[in-house]
Design a protein around this motif. Sequence first.
Motif, short mmCIF file in Angstrom:
data_model
loop_
_atom_site.label_atom_id
_atom_site.label_comp_id
_atom_site.label_asym_id
_atom_site.label_seq_id
_atom_site.Cartn_x
_atom_site.Cartn_y
_atom_site.Cartn_z
N ALA A 1 0.83 -1.21 0.00
CA ALA A 1 0.00 0.00 0.00
C ALA A 1 0.87 1.26 0.00
O ALA A 1 0.58 2.22 -0.73
N ALA A 2 1.94 1.25 0.79
CA ALA A 2 2.83 2.41 0.84
C ALA A 2 3.55 2.58 -0.50
O ALA A 2 3.72 3.71 -0.98
N ALA A 3 3.97 1.47 -1.10
CA ALA A 3 4.64 1.54 -2.41
C ALA A 3 3.67 2.07 -3.47
O ALA A 3 4.04 2.92 -4.29
N ALA A 4 2.43 1.58 -3.47
CA ALA A 4 1.42 2.05 -4.42
C ALA A 4 1.17 3.54 -4.24
O ALA A 4 1.06 4.29 -5.22
N ASN A 5 1.11 3.99 -3.00
CA ASN A 5 0.91 5.41 -2.72
C ASN A 5 2.08 6.23 -3.26
O ASN A 5 1.88 7.31 -3.82
N ARG A 6 3.30 5.70 -3.13
CA ARG A 6 4.48 6.43 -3.63
C ARG A 6 4.46 6.50 -5.16
O ARG A 6 4.81 7.53 -5.73
N PHE A 7 4.04 5.43 -5.82
CA PHE A 7 3.90 5.49 -7.27
C PHE A 7 2.91 6.59 -7.66
O PHE A 7 3.15 7.36 -8.58
N ARG A 8 1.81 6.66 -6.94
CA ARG A 8 0.79 7.69 -7.19
C ARG A 8 1.38 9.09 -7.03
O ARG A 8 1.16 9.98 -7.85
N GLU A 9 2.14 9.29 -5.95
CA GLU A 9 2.76 10.59 -5.67
C GLU A 9 3.76 11.00 -6.75
O GLU A 9 3.85 12.17 -7.12
N LEU A 10 4.52 10.04 -7.25
CA LEU A 10 5.60 10.35 -8.21
C LEU A 10 5.13 10.45 -9.66
O LEU A 10 5.83 11.04 -10.49
N ASP A 11 3.98 9.88 -9.98
CA ASP A 11 3.50 9.89 -11.37
C ASP A 11 3.38 11.31 -11.88
O ASP A 11 2.71 12.16 -11.28
N GLY A 12 4.04 11.59 -12.97
CA GLY A 12 4.03 12.92 -13.57
C GLY A 12 5.04 13.89 -12.98
O GLY A 12 5.19 15.00 -13.47
N LYS A 13 5.74 13.45 -11.92
CA LYS A 13 6.70 14.34 -11.25
C LYS A 13 8.15 13.94 -11.47
O LYS A 13 9.05 14.71 -11.17
N VAL A 14 8.39 12.72 -11.96
CA VAL A 14 9.74 12.26 -12.29
C VAL A 14 9.75 11.85 -13.76
O VAL A 14 8.70 11.69 -14.38
N ASP A 15 10.95 11.68 -14.30
CA ASP A 15 11.08 11.35 -15.73
C ASP A 15 10.89 9.87 -16.02
O ASP A 15 10.51 9.51 -17.13
N ALA A 16 11.16 9.02 -15.04
CA ALA A 16 10.97 7.57 -15.21
C ALA A 16 10.82 6.92 -13.85
O ALA A 16 11.37 7.41 -12.86
N LEU A 17 10.05 5.83 -13.82
CA LEU A 17 9.85 5.05 -12.61
C LEU A 17 10.31 3.62 -12.84
O LEU A 17 10.14 3.08 -13.93
N GLY A 18 10.86 3.03 -11.80
CA GLY A 18 11.23 1.63 -11.84
C GLY A 18 10.55 0.89 -10.71
O GLY A 18 10.22 1.47 -9.69
N VAL B 1 0.69 -0.72 -9.77
CA VAL B 1 1.09 0.38 -10.65
C VAL B 1 -0.03 0.89 -11.56
O VAL B 1 0.22 1.69 -12.46
N ASP B 2 -1.26 0.45 -11.34
CA ASP B 2 -2.38 0.93 -12.14
C ASP B 2 -2.52 2.45 -12.09
O ASP B 2 -3.02 3.07 -13.01
N CYS B 3 -2.06 3.06 -11.01
CA CYS B 3 -2.19 4.50 -10.83
C CYS B 3 -1.20 5.29 -11.69
O CYS B 3 -1.37 6.49 -11.88
N VAL B 4 -0.17 4.63 -12.22
CA VAL B 4 0.83 5.33 -13.02
C VAL B 4 0.28 5.54 -14.43
O VAL B 4 0.09 4.59 -15.17
N LYS B 5 0.02 6.79 -14.77
CA LYS B 5 -0.60 7.13 -16.06
C LYS B 5 0.30 7.99 -16.95
O LYS B 5 0.18 7.96 -18.16
N LYS B 6 1.20 8.78 -16.34
CA LYS B 6 1.97 9.76 -17.11
C LYS B 6 3.44 9.39 -17.28
O LYS B 6 4.03 9.68 -18.31
N THR B 7 4.02 8.79 -16.28
CA THR B 7 5.46 8.54 -16.27
C THR B 7 5.79 7.16 -16.81
O THR B 7 5.14 6.19 -16.44
N PRO B 8 6.81 7.04 -17.67
CA PRO B 8 7.25 5.72 -18.14
C PRO B 8 7.66 4.85 -16.95
O PRO B 8 8.32 5.31 -16.03
N LEU B 9 7.24 3.58 -16.99
CA LEU B 9 7.48 2.65 -15.90
C LEU B 9 8.14 1.38 -16.43
O LEU B 9 7.68 0.80 -17.41
N LEU B 10 9.22 0.95 -15.76
CA LEU B 10 9.93 -0.27 -16.15
C LEU B 10 10.11 -1.16 -14.94
O LEU B 10 10.29 -0.67 -13.83
N ASP B 11 10.08 -2.47 -15.18
CA ASP B 11 10.34 -3.40 -14.09
C ASP B 11 11.48 -4.37 -14.40
O ASP B 11 11.85 -5.17 -13.58
#
Length: 173
Positions: free
Chosen positions: A39-56, A80-90
């Motif tokens: 839940a905390a990780a999902a919340n952090r993805f939500r917070e960072l979406d659109g604010k960083v250039d890439a997410l991992g 990671v369903d909440c990530v809509k703007k930032t490129p995401l890689l795993d």
Amino acid sequence: MKQVTSVSIGSSKRDHVVEMELLGQPFRIAREGYDGDIAAAANRFRELDGKVDALGMGGIDIFLRADGRRYNFRESKKLVDCVKKTPLLDGSGLKGPIEGSTVKFLQDEMGLDLEGKKVLIPSTVDRWGIAEAFHDAGCEILAGDLVYAVGIPTWIRSWTSLRMLIRIAAPVI
């Protein structure tokens, strides 16, 4: 400055930030662990979406590729369903080819003879590229998928049995 953040469900003890220059471009690369708190990780993805250039993603994959098939993880998708703007890689699409080509490099360029060697792979379904490369190199594979991932104290020693087990069990598990 480009900002890249990896959000991991792994330990926060390994958190790290580095600033560096790559090809003349400054980068800030961070790794943030959430100690298994989805839940905390999902919340952090939500917070960072659109604010960083890439997410991992760390400590969890969106999917695995094994024996020519792709197996998706529903829990990862929810994360990671909440990530809509930032490129995401795993790393799912990257680790197999790199690991497999490393084995080939060790044989072809370093002269390592792998024929008949015994190789323990704790999770072949997660490391299919290297498992397949060692198999193709003539190694005897000891697959620990049941032991380490499922808790069943049974080693898989046959390549045919391993492939059959993955095709039957991976979609369910």
